[in-house]
Write a protein that holds these residues in place. Structure first.
Motif, PDB file in Angstrom:
ATOM      1  N   ALA A  11       0.933  -1.121   0.014  1.00 17.05           N
ATOM      2  CA  ALA A  11       0.131   0.032  -0.256  1.00 17.05           C
ATOM      3  C   ALA A  11       0.827   1.185   0.153  1.00 17.05           C
ATOM      4  O   ALA A  11       0.271   2.391   0.396  1.00 17.05           O
ATOM      5  CB  ALA A  11      -0.917   0.016   1.122  1.00 17.05           C
ATOM      6  N   GLY A  12       2.256   1.064  -0.555  1.00 13.84           N
ATOM      7  CA  GLY A  12       2.833   2.337  -0.691  1.00 13.84           C
ATOM      8  C   GLY A  12       2.556   3.253  -1.653  1.00 13.84           C
ATOM      9  O   GLY A  12       1.273   3.362  -2.151  1.00 13.84           O
ATOM     10  N   VAL A  14       2.891   3.305  -5.145  1.00 12.89           N
ATOM     11  CA  VAL A  14       2.284   2.921  -6.262  1.00 12.89           C
ATOM     12  C   VAL A  14       1.229   2.181  -5.973  1.00 12.89           C
ATOM     13  O   VAL A  14       0.208   2.246  -6.631  1.00 12.89           O
ATOM     14  CB  VAL A  14       3.451   1.575  -6.935  1.00 12.89           C
ATOM     15  N   GLY A  15       1.154   1.400  -4.904  1.00 11.29           N
ATOM     16  CA  GLY A  15      -0.149   0.615  -4.514  1.00 11.29           C
ATOM     17  C   GLY A  15      -1.149   1.461  -3.993  1.00 11.29           C
ATOM     18  O   GLY A  15      -2.368   1.048  -4.564  1.00 11.29           O
ATOM     19  N   ALA A  36       2.846  -3.059   6.766  1.00 11.64           N
ATOM     20  CA  ALA A  36       2.490  -2.149   7.644  1.00 11.64           C
ATOM     21  C   ALA A  36       1.010  -2.007   7.730  1.00 11.64           C
ATOM     22  O   ALA A  36       0.331  -1.332   6.740  1.00 11.64           O
ATOM     23  CB  ALA A  36       3.147  -0.759   7.079  1.00 11.64           C
ATOM     24  N   LEU A  39      -0.896   1.514   7.363  1.00  6.85           N
ATOM     25  CA  LEU A  39      -0.816   2.146   6.099  1.00  6.85           C
ATOM     26  C   LEU A  39      -1.804   1.714   5.198  1.00  6.85           C
ATOM     27  O   LEU A  39      -2.632   2.515   4.543  1.00  6.85           O
ATOM     28  CB  LEU A  39       0.577   1.743   5.392  1.00  6.85           C
ATOM     29  N   TYR A  66      -3.550 -11.549   4.729  1.00  8.64           N
ATOM     30  CA  TYR A  66      -3.668 -11.760   3.271  1.00  8.64           C
ATOM     31  C   TYR A  66      -5.023 -12.497   3.107  1.00  8.64           C
ATOM     32  O   TYR A  66      -5.298 -12.486   1.654  1.00  8.64           O
ATOM     33  CB  TYR A  66      -2.588 -13.046   2.886  1.00  8.64           C
ATOM     34  N   ALA A  79       4.506  -4.795  -3.661  1.00  9.15           N
ATOM     35  CA  ALA A  79       5.242  -4.969  -2.271  1.00  9.15           C
ATOM     36  C   ALA A  79       6.756  -5.007  -2.672  1.00  9.15           C
ATOM     37  O   ALA A  79       7.118  -5.737  -3.459  1.00  9.15           O
ATOM     38  CB  ALA A  79       4.699  -5.932  -1.385  1.00  9.15           C
ATOM     39  N   LEU A  81      11.217  -3.441  -1.742  1.00  7.81           N
ATOM     40  CA  LEU A  81      11.703  -2.477  -0.997  1.00  7.81           C
ATOM     41  C   LEU A  81      12.745  -1.806  -2.361  1.00  7.81           C
ATOM     42  O   LEU A  81      12.688  -2.238  -3.192  1.00  7.81           O
ATOM     43  CB  LEU A  81      13.073  -2.969  -0.413  1.00  7.81           C
ATOM     44  N   VAL A 119       4.671  -5.553 -10.384  1.00  9.56           N
ATOM     45  CA  VAL A 119       5.340  -4.351 -10.374  1.00  9.56           C
ATOM     46  C   VAL A 119       6.506  -4.329  -9.706  1.00  9.56           C
ATOM     47  O   VAL A 119       7.476  -3.412 -10.344  1.00  9.56           O
ATOM     48  CB  VAL A 119       4.393  -3.235  -9.855  1.00  9.56           C
ATOM     49  N   ASN A 121      10.274  -4.648  -8.454  1.00 11.50           N
ATOM     50  CA  ASN A 121      11.471  -4.434  -9.274  1.00 11.50           C
ATOM     51  C   ASN A 121      12.504  -5.594  -8.638  1.00 11.50           C
ATOM     52  O   ASN A 121      12.558  -5.849  -7.234  1.00 11.50           O
ATOM     53  CB  ASN A 121      12.019  -3.409  -9.415  1.00 11.50           C
TER      54      ASN A 121
HETATM   55  N1  APR Z   1       4.181  -7.862   2.342  1.00 10.76           N
HETATM   56  C1  APR Z   1       3.275  -6.526   2.061  1.00 10.76           C
HETATM   57  N2  APR Z   1       3.690  -5.486   1.912  1.00 10.76           N
HETATM   58  C2  APR Z   1       5.159  -5.215   2.182  1.00 10.76           C
HETATM   59  C3  APR Z   1       6.044  -6.329   2.430  1.00 10.76           C
HETATM   60  C4  APR Z   1       5.560  -7.739   2.392  1.00 10.76           C
HETATM   61  N3  APR Z   1       6.164  -8.787   2.735  1.00 10.76           N
HETATM   62  N4  APR Z   1       7.311  -5.812   2.447  1.00 10.76           N
HETATM   63  C5  APR Z   1       7.258  -4.502   1.926  1.00 10.76           C
HETATM   64  N5  APR Z   1       5.977  -4.303   1.940  1.00 10.76           N
HETATM   65  C6  APR Z   1       5.069  -2.907   1.544  1.00 10.76           C
HETATM   66  C7  APR Z   1       5.930  -1.916   2.318  1.00 10.76           C
HETATM   67  O1  APR Z   1       5.566  -1.621   3.498  1.00 10.76           O
HETATM   68  C8  APR Z   1       5.503  -0.475   1.380  1.00 10.76           C
HETATM   69  O2  APR Z   1       4.386   0.198   2.037  1.00 10.76           O
HETATM   70  O3  APR Z   1       5.531  -2.545   0.217  1.00 10.76           O
HETATM   71  C9  APR Z   1       5.366  -1.246   0.095  1.00 10.76           C
HETATM   72  C10 APR Z   1       6.314  -0.451  -1.005  1.00 10.76           C
HETATM   73  O4  APR Z   1       5.961   0.746  -0.865  1.00 10.76           O
HETATM   74  P1  APR Z   1       6.776   1.823  -1.362  1.00 10.76           P
HETATM   75  O5  APR Z   1       8.116   1.627  -0.719  1.00 10.76           O
HETATM   76  O6  APR Z   1       6.069   3.327  -1.264  1.00 10.76           O
HETATM   77  O7  APR Z   1       7.278   1.652  -2.913  1.00 10.76           O
HETATM   78  P2  APR Z   1       6.593   2.106  -4.049  1.00 10.76           P
HETATM   79  O8  APR Z   1       7.192   3.338  -4.766  1.00 10.76           O
HETATM   80  O9  APR Z   1       4.997   2.054  -4.248  1.00 10.76           O
HETATM   81  O10 APR Z   1       7.148   0.908  -5.176  1.00 10.76           O
HETATM   82  C11 APR Z   1       6.393  -0.455  -5.219  1.00 10.76           C
HETATM   83  O11 APR Z   1       7.394  -0.780  -7.346  1.00 10.76           O
HETATM   84  O12 APR Z   1       8.820   0.275  -8.665  1.00 10.76           O
HETATM   85  C12 APR Z   1       8.890  -0.689  -8.162  1.00 10.76           C
HETATM   86  O13 APR Z   1      10.592  -2.152  -6.952  1.00 10.76           O
HETATM   87  C13 APR Z   1       9.531  -0.969  -6.754  1.00 10.76           C
HETATM   88  O14 APR Z   1       9.157  -2.611  -5.208  1.00 10.76           O
HETATM   89  C14 APR Z   1       8.810  -1.085  -5.783  1.00 10.76           C
HETATM   90  C15 APR Z   1       7.660  -1.189  -6.254  1.00 10.76           C
END
Ligand code: APR
Length: 313
Positions: A11-12, A14-15, A36, A39, A66, A79, A81, A119, A121
């Motif tokens: 839910a970052g 992109v999500g 998180a 979030l 899930y 999801a 890093l 999505v 990378n």
């Molecule tokens: N399960 C669920 N969510 C997770 C997990 C997991 N095991 N690990 C990490 N996350 C979540 C993080 O908590 C975060 O909210 O994935 C989210 C990623 O969001 P951002 O850090 O904001 O990244 P974002 O800019 O959305 O990019 C998403 O796109 O471009 C690709 O590789 C890049 O992985 C990235 C993805």
């Protein structure tokens, strides 16, 4: 009638933006799942509170469990890093592979009939991993990169020529990143070949800027990476599936001999509909472009070999 449902893992930036675009485009109910929990819950609540203003009528949920994804026809996997200073590509590969593997196991458990759009990378490698871990048919798992790369390429060409991006026709093939292959022969502006409109040396610069499209935004934002265009690109694919459009879109798909590439995911034009990848379009390429595409596939293969060596796939 029940609404369709789309799950967004992560839910970052992109999500969250994908969720927003899905309800604003009036496509489906959405569930956001993130490690998180707050979030995912917070963004779902915030989006829900916009419903009466934006005039959408969809259920939006969020959480860390899930099991929430049950009943989703499409699962978007964001999801992961981002690469941090000091982290090698391999470090990122291993970290995101663990996240993707865990998610794919849960998708198999809770949404066995769904379509997975990747999505995270490094895209083509993570898509291969999701395919292998989920055990789904290869056509049910594909990655979003080409729609974004093509949109960036169109934008830069349009900006240079002072036309609308929608007046530009283009195809970008290959893996997502440094090895992508924009096909100049298929790039046209209002039907005219771009090679007659922009000098070769400048076109090369535009291609390089497209390859570096993500990095340019990272260097401007400083604290994150692109999300408006990536989420638009994802929604284009979600819409093609949910509305069974059978639309040809550049996608990271499983190749079995097409373009001379075997047993890996790479970006090529594919027909996307309710069954996921319903066909692969084989364009006629010049020798130079074929070689560039094969080189791109080699890069993806190296990543997959690394995953195999690390026991992740
Ligand atoms: N399960 C669920 N969510 C997770 C997990 C997991 N095991 N690990 C990490 N996350 C979540 C993080 O908590 C975060 O909210 O994935 C989210 C990623 O969001 P951002 O850090 O904001 O990244 P974002 O800019 O959305 O990019 C998403 O796109 O471009 C690709 O590789 C890049 O992985 C990235 C993805």
């Amino acid at each position: 009638m029940n609404n369709l449902k789309v799950a967004v893992i992560g839910a970052g930036q992109v999500g969250g933006t994908c969720a927003q675009r899905i309800v604003e485009r009036k496509l489906a109910d959405v569930v956001l799942v993130d490690i998180a929990e707050g979030l995912a819950k917070g963004k779902a609540l915030d989006l829900g509170q916009a419903a009466s203003i934006e005039e959408y009528n969809f259920k939006i949920e969020g959480g860390s469990d899930y099991s929430l994804i049950k009943g989703s026809g499409v699962v978007i996997m964001t999801a992961g890093l981002a690469r941090k200073p000091g982290m090698t590509r391999e470090d990122l590969l291993v970290k995101n592979a663990a996240i993707v593997k865990g998610a794919a196991e849960n998708i198999r458990k809770y949404c066995p009939g769904s379509i997975i759009i990747m999505v995270t990378n490094p895209l083509d490698i993570m898509t291969y991993l999701a395919y292998k871990t989920s055990g789904f048919d290869s056509g049910k798992v594909f990655g979003m990169a080409g729609v974004l790369d093509t949109a960036r390429f169109k934008y830069f060409i349009a900006e240079r020529l002072g036309v609308l991006p929608s007046e530009v026709e283009a195809v970008v093939l290959g893996g997502h990143g440094d090895s992508m292959v924009p096909v100049i022969e298929y790039t046209k502006v209002n039907g005219k070949p771009v090679s007659g409109l922009i000098p070769d040396s400048e076109l090369k610069g535009i291609i390089q800027r497209t390859r570096d499209g993500g990095a340019e935004i990272v260097s401007l934002l400083k604290t994150g990476s692109a999300y408006y265009a990536p989420s638009s690109a994802v929604c284009e694919m979600v819409e093609a599936v949910l509305k069974d459009k059978g639309e040809v879109l550049p996608a990271s798909v499983y190749l079995e001999g097409q373009y001379g590439i075997n047993d890996l995911y790479c970006g090529v034009p594919a027909k996307i509909g309710e069954d996921g990848v319903e066909g692969i379009v084989e364009l006629k390429l010049s020798d130079k472009e074929s070689a560039a595409l094969r080189w791109s596939a080699e890069q993806v293969k190296e990543g997959i070999e690394y995953l195999k060596k690390s026991g992740l796939v």
